[in-house]
Design a protein around this motif. Structure first.
Motif, short mmCIF file in Angstrom:
data_model
loop_
_atom_site.label_atom_id
_atom_site.label_comp_id
_atom_site.label_asym_id
_atom_site.label_seq_id
_atom_site.Cartn_x
_atom_site.Cartn_y
_atom_site.Cartn_z
N TRP A 257 23.69 19.57 59.68
CA TRP A 257 24.22 20.16 60.90
C TRP A 257 23.87 21.64 61.09
CZ3 TRP A 257 29.58 17.93 62.69
CH2 TRP A 257 29.48 16.53 62.77
N PRO A 258 23.85 22.45 60.05
CA PRO A 258 23.45 23.86 60.25
C PRO A 258 22.04 24.00 60.82
CG PRO A 258 24.59 23.64 58.17
CD PRO A 258 24.38 22.25 58.68
N MET A 259 21.09 23.18 60.33
CA MET A 259 19.72 23.27 60.85
C MET A 259 19.65 22.72 62.27
SD MET A 259 16.95 24.55 59.83
CE MET A 259 15.77 24.93 61.11
N GLY A 260 20.38 21.63 62.53
CA GLY A 260 20.43 21.10 63.88
C GLY A 260 21.04 22.10 64.85
N SER A 261 22.08 22.81 64.40
CA SER A 261 22.71 23.83 65.24
C SER A 261 21.75 25.00 65.48
CB SER A 261 23.99 24.34 64.57
OG SER A 261 24.92 23.29 64.41
N THR A 262 20.97 25.33 64.46
CA THR A 262 19.98 26.42 64.61
C THR A 262 18.96 26.09 65.69
OG1 THR A 262 20.22 27.00 62.27
CG2 THR A 262 18.25 27.78 63.41
N ALA B 120 25.21 27.45 63.01
CA ALA B 120 23.81 27.79 62.76
C ALA B 120 23.68 28.86 61.69
CB ALA B 120 23.16 28.27 64.06
N PHE B 121 24.67 29.73 61.55
CA PHE B 121 24.62 30.81 60.56
C PHE B 121 25.36 30.45 59.27
CE2 PHE B 121 23.77 33.17 64.47
CZ PHE B 121 22.75 34.00 64.07
N SER B 122 25.79 29.20 59.16
CA SER B 122 26.59 28.82 58.00
C SER B 122 25.73 28.11 56.95
CB SER B 122 27.73 27.90 58.42
OG SER B 122 27.22 26.67 58.92
#
Length: 270
Positions: A237-242, A31-33
Motif C-alpha cells: 500500500w505505501p508504494m501504491g499510495s506513492t 505514501a510517506f510511511s
C-alpha cells in the motif's frame, strides 16, 4: 439568512471533508510511511526505477493519443450538432452511452473485437481471415476514445452554441474562407470548451485501469494498472499510495496547463 446558508453548507462541507480531503490526507501519509516510520524511499524508488518512469511515459502517451483522437472526432461532431434541428434529441443520443455501466461497455467490445466476435465475423464474410484485435493497443485506444467522446463533445458544443452567429456571418461577408473563419473565429471563441473537454478526457485517461485489463490485456501498462497491482495483488500500500500521489500531482499540473485566464478578453482578428 446567514444562518440558513450555514446550515446548507454543513452537509456539503462534511461530504468534502470525509470523501475528498480525508482520503487525500490518508493516501499522502501512507505514501510517506514504512515499517520504520516516515520515509521518502518510496518516492526515491519511483524516480530511480526505470519501470515506473516507463509506466508514466506510457500513461501520458496513451492519454495524449486518446485525447487527440477524441478531439479530432468531437469537434466536427459538436459543430454539426450545433447547426442541426432537434439538437436536444441528437445530444441525447450522444449522452446515452454514458448511462451504461463501464464494465458492460467493456464486455460489449470484448464481444465485438473477440476472435469469434462481430467484427471478425464480418471480415470473414469479405474473405479476410480472423484478426487478433482484442488485447492490443489499438483496441484499448479505440474503446477508451469511444467511452470518452461524450465528455469532449458536450463542452465544445456548449462553447460553439455561445458564439454569436453574426460574428461568423460577418467574417464570411468580409471575404474570409471557411478555413480562415475556423482559425480566427470558431477556434479562438470555442477554445474554452476545448480546454474543458481536454481536461475531462486527458485526466481520467491517465488513470485508466479497468480497460487496460479487459481490453488491452497485460500488454497495456499504465500508472492506473500499477496502482491496482500494488493495492490488490502485492498489498504494498505505501508504494501504491506513492504512485497515487504522483498521479494526483500530474493531474493538477495538467489542469493548470490546460486552463486559461477567463478574465482576459478574447480578441478575434479578421
Amino acid at each position: 439568512m446567514k444562518k440558513n446558508k450555514l446550515l446548507f453548507l454543513i452537509p456539503y462541507s462534511l461530504w468534502i471533508i470525509l470523501f475528498v480531503i480525508a482520503p487525500l490526507v490518508m493516501i499522502t501519509l501512507n505514501a510517506f510511511s514504512s515499517k520504520y516510520g516516515l520515509t521518502i524511499n518510496n518516492f526515491k524508488q519511483f524516480f530511480v526505477n526505470g519501470t515506473f518512469l516507463r509506466m508514466t511515459l506510457n500513461s501520458f502517451c496513451y492519454a495524449f493519443l486518446i485525447t487527440f483522437i477524441t478531439l479530432l472526432l468531437s469537434y466536427p461532431t459538436a459543430y454539426i450538432l450545433s447547426r442541426m434541428k432537434n439538437q436536444q434529441f441528437w445530444l441525447l443520443l450522444i449522452i446515452l452511452p454514458t448511462w451504461i455501466n463501464l464494465l458492460l461497455k467493456a464486455y460489449a467490445f470484448i464481444g465485438i473485437f473477440g476472435k469469434h466476435g462481430l467484427l471478425n465475423n464480418f471480415l470473414g464474410l469479405v474473405g479476410i481471415s480472423p484478426v487478433n484485435i482484442l488485447f492490443t493497443n489499438f483496441a484499448f485506444v479505440v474503446v477508451a476514445a469511444y467511452i470518452e467522446i461524450p465528455f469532449m463533445v458536450l463542452p465544445i458544443y456548449n462553447a460553439i452554441c455561445d458564439i454569436d452567429p453574426a460574428v461568423v456571418k460577418a467574417a464570411k461577408d468580409l471575404g474570409a474562407s471557411n478555413f480562415q473563419t475556423f482559425i480566427r473565429i470558431l477556434w479562438p471563441l470555442s477554445k474554452s470548451g476545448v480546454e474543458a473537454g481536454v481536461q475531462a478526457v486527458f485526466i481520467p485517461s491517465l488513470s485508466l485501469f479497468m480497460l487496460t485489463r479487459l481490453i488491452g490485456g497485460n500488454r497495456v501498462i499504465t500508472l492506473g494498472t500499477a496502482i491496482e497491482e500494488y493495492f490488490m495483488s502485492t498489498m504494498n500500500w505505501p508504494m501504491g499510495s506513492t504512485i497515487g500521489v504522483i498521479l494526483i500531482i500530474l493531474m493538477i499540473a495538467v489542469m493548470i496547463l490546460t486552463s486559461s485566464d477567463s478574465k482576459k478578453k478574447k480578441e478575434v482578428k479578421l
